[in-house]
Design an enzyme around this catalytic site. Structure first.
Site, PDB file in Angstrom:
ATOM      1  CE  LYS A   5       1.987  44.361  49.846  1.00 19.36           C
ATOM      2  NZ  LYS A   5       1.415  44.261  48.510  1.00 19.36           N
ATOM      3  NE  ARG A  21       1.936  48.322  52.092  1.00 17.37           N
ATOM      4  CZ  ARG A  21       2.246  48.340  50.799  1.00 17.37           C
ATOM      5  NH1 ARG A  21       1.594  49.159  49.979  1.00 17.37           N
ATOM      6  NH2 ARG A  21       3.188  47.572  50.326  1.00 17.37           N
ATOM      7  NE  ARG A  47     -11.171  24.896  57.180  1.00 19.79           N
ATOM      8  CZ  ARG A  47     -12.489  25.085  57.075  1.00 19.79           C
ATOM      9  NH1 ARG A  47     -13.323  24.414  57.850  1.00 19.79           N
ATOM     10  NH2 ARG A  47     -12.975  25.954  56.203  1.00 19.79           N
ATOM     11  CE1 TYR A  53       0.005  40.721  49.720  1.00 20.34           C
ATOM     12  CE2 TYR A  53       2.189  40.887  48.758  1.00 20.34           C
ATOM     13  CZ  TYR A  53       0.818  41.038  48.666  1.00 20.34           C
ATOM     14  OH  TYR A  53       0.266  41.505  47.497  1.00 20.34           O
ATOM     15  CD  GLU A 102      -5.449  48.338  44.073  1.00 24.87           C
ATOM     16  OE1 GLU A 102      -4.380  48.863  44.397  1.00 24.87           O
ATOM     17  OE2 GLU A 102      -6.201  47.770  44.882  1.00 24.87           O
TER      18      GLU A 102
HETATM   19  N1  PMP Z   1      -2.050  47.663  44.486  1.00 22.07           N
HETATM   20  C1  PMP Z   1      -2.013  46.337  44.664  1.00 22.07           C
HETATM   21  C2  PMP Z   1      -3.289  45.571  44.581  1.00 22.07           C
HETATM   22  C3  PMP Z   1      -0.794  45.690  44.932  1.00 22.07           C
HETATM   23  O1  PMP Z   1      -0.757  44.358  45.113  1.00 22.07           O
HETATM   24  C4  PMP Z   1       0.403  46.454  44.947  1.00 22.07           C
HETATM   25  C5  PMP Z   1       1.735  45.795  45.153  1.00 22.07           C
HETATM   26  N2  PMP Z   1       1.899  45.323  46.434  1.00 22.07           N
HETATM   27  C6  PMP Z   1       0.306  47.836  44.768  1.00 22.07           C
HETATM   28  C7  PMP Z   1      -0.931  48.409  44.539  1.00 22.07           C
HETATM   29  C8  PMP Z   1       1.533  48.724  44.814  1.00 22.07           C
HETATM   30  O2  PMP Z   1       1.961  48.873  46.149  1.00 22.07           O
HETATM   31  P1  PMP Z   1       3.499  49.175  46.486  1.00 22.07           P
HETATM   32  O3  PMP Z   1       3.848  50.422  45.760  1.00 22.07           O
HETATM   33  O4  PMP Z   1       3.518  49.359  47.956  1.00 22.07           O
HETATM   34  O5  PMP Z   1       4.261  47.987  46.006  1.00 22.07           O
END
Ligand code: PMP
Length: 285
Positions: free
Chosen positions: A149, A51, A100, A32, A181
């Site tokens: 992502k 990305r 599935r 996403y 993070e």
């Molecule tokens: N880390 C994680 C785990 C996230 O889910 C996000 C948000 N998508 C970010 C960092 C920040 O990424 P961005 O600046 O591209 O929104």
């Protein structure tokens, strides 16, 4: 009622349906992106698409045929939903193979492409950005490929609930004593004027806002050190903050109940937020 996009069609939200056999639903086999919209314009659109392409390639997932039309689709959704400030959520799944099966579907299985808007009037003036966020530290129990992502957001969702139960705004995740993070944002501390944030690797999402903020910081001749930092270092820092497409640059004023620095948003984070918003708006499309 929203108009959403599904596989080539613009539909009222209650008419947009995806199969129970969709790989996104059964296997979290989906990636996403979230693009923010300010004043009806898209922030950092090209970087988000780049990305998305990386995430698809990392999973050998077929790109949707509409890949070349994404800008037009985003703009159409902004127009059809009268979106001024908010977000556009985009998801691609490996599609519906009709049953599935752990095996990836045949290459001719069409990916599922969904986009929808989320309206957040006045998003750039969020009260949280003024007050600063309080966070708790939680162990990072996610899978190892966090630079892709994917929609596997159960643990980040659990961590948000832990934060809520603790009466704070978010959680920062810790692996081997070091902050990776936030649940949905990248994490930073400031020490003696130097901005410290974890270097890019499989351990964190490569934030689009992170890249922009570090670029603007370098242009403003601020000092940046891309390295891991410990929870203890964060507790001793002068300032802390987080970045994401929806939170932009947001101060973090408390970790595990202890104030960071003065316990108020500091000068570095306030300047970065201002510069980020100003520069991003200039480049918005
Ligand atoms: N880390 C994680 C785990 C996230 O889910 C996000 C948000 N998508 C970010 C960092 C920040 O990424 P961005 O600046 O591209 O929104």
């Amino acid at each position: 009622m929203r108009t959403v996009y599904l596989n080539g069609d613009y539909l009222p939200e209650e008419e947009a349906k995806v199969s129970v056999f969709d790989r996104g639903f059964l296997m979290a086999d989906a990636v996403y992106e979230v693009v923010s919209v300010l004043g009806g314009k898209l922030i950092d659109f090209d970087a988000h698409v780049a990305r998305l392409q990386r995430s698809l390639a990392a999973l050998d997932m077929r790109a949707p045929d509409a890949m070349g039309d994404l800008l037009a689709i985003h703009r159409e959704l902004v127009a059809r939903n009268d979106l001024i400030d908010g977000l556009i959520y985009l998801q691609v799944t490996r599609g519906n193979p009709g049953d599935r099966d752990f095996h990836y579907p045949a290459p001719d299985t069409a990916p599922t492409l969904v986009l929808f808007t989320q309206s957040k009037p006045g998003m750039a003036a969020s009260p949280l950005a003024r007050r600063g966020a309080r966070v708790i530290a939680v162990p990072d129990l996610r899978w190892g490929l966090r630079d892709i992502k994917t929609v596997q957001l159960l643990y980040p969702s659990m961590a948000k609930m832990m934060a809520e139960a603790a009466g704070v705004d978010d959680a920062w995740m810790v692996q081997d004593g070091h902050i990776t993070e936030g649940t949905s944002n990248n994490a930073y501390i400031v020490r003696d004027g130097c901005i410290i944030t974890r270097a890019l690797s499989h351990d964190i999402l490569h934030g689009i806002t992170r890249a922009a903020v570090l670029r603007f910081a370098a242009e403003a001749r601020m000092q940046v050190d891309q390295r891991s930092f410990t929870l203890e270092e964060a507790l001793q820092a002068d300032e802390a903050f987080l970045t994401s497409a929806s939170a932009f640059v947001t101060p973090v004023i408390e970790i595990d109940g202890a104030p960071v620095g003065t316990g108020r948003p500091g000068p570095v984070v306030l300047r970065l937020r201002e510069v980020y918003l100003e520069e991003s708006l200039k480049r918005a499309i």
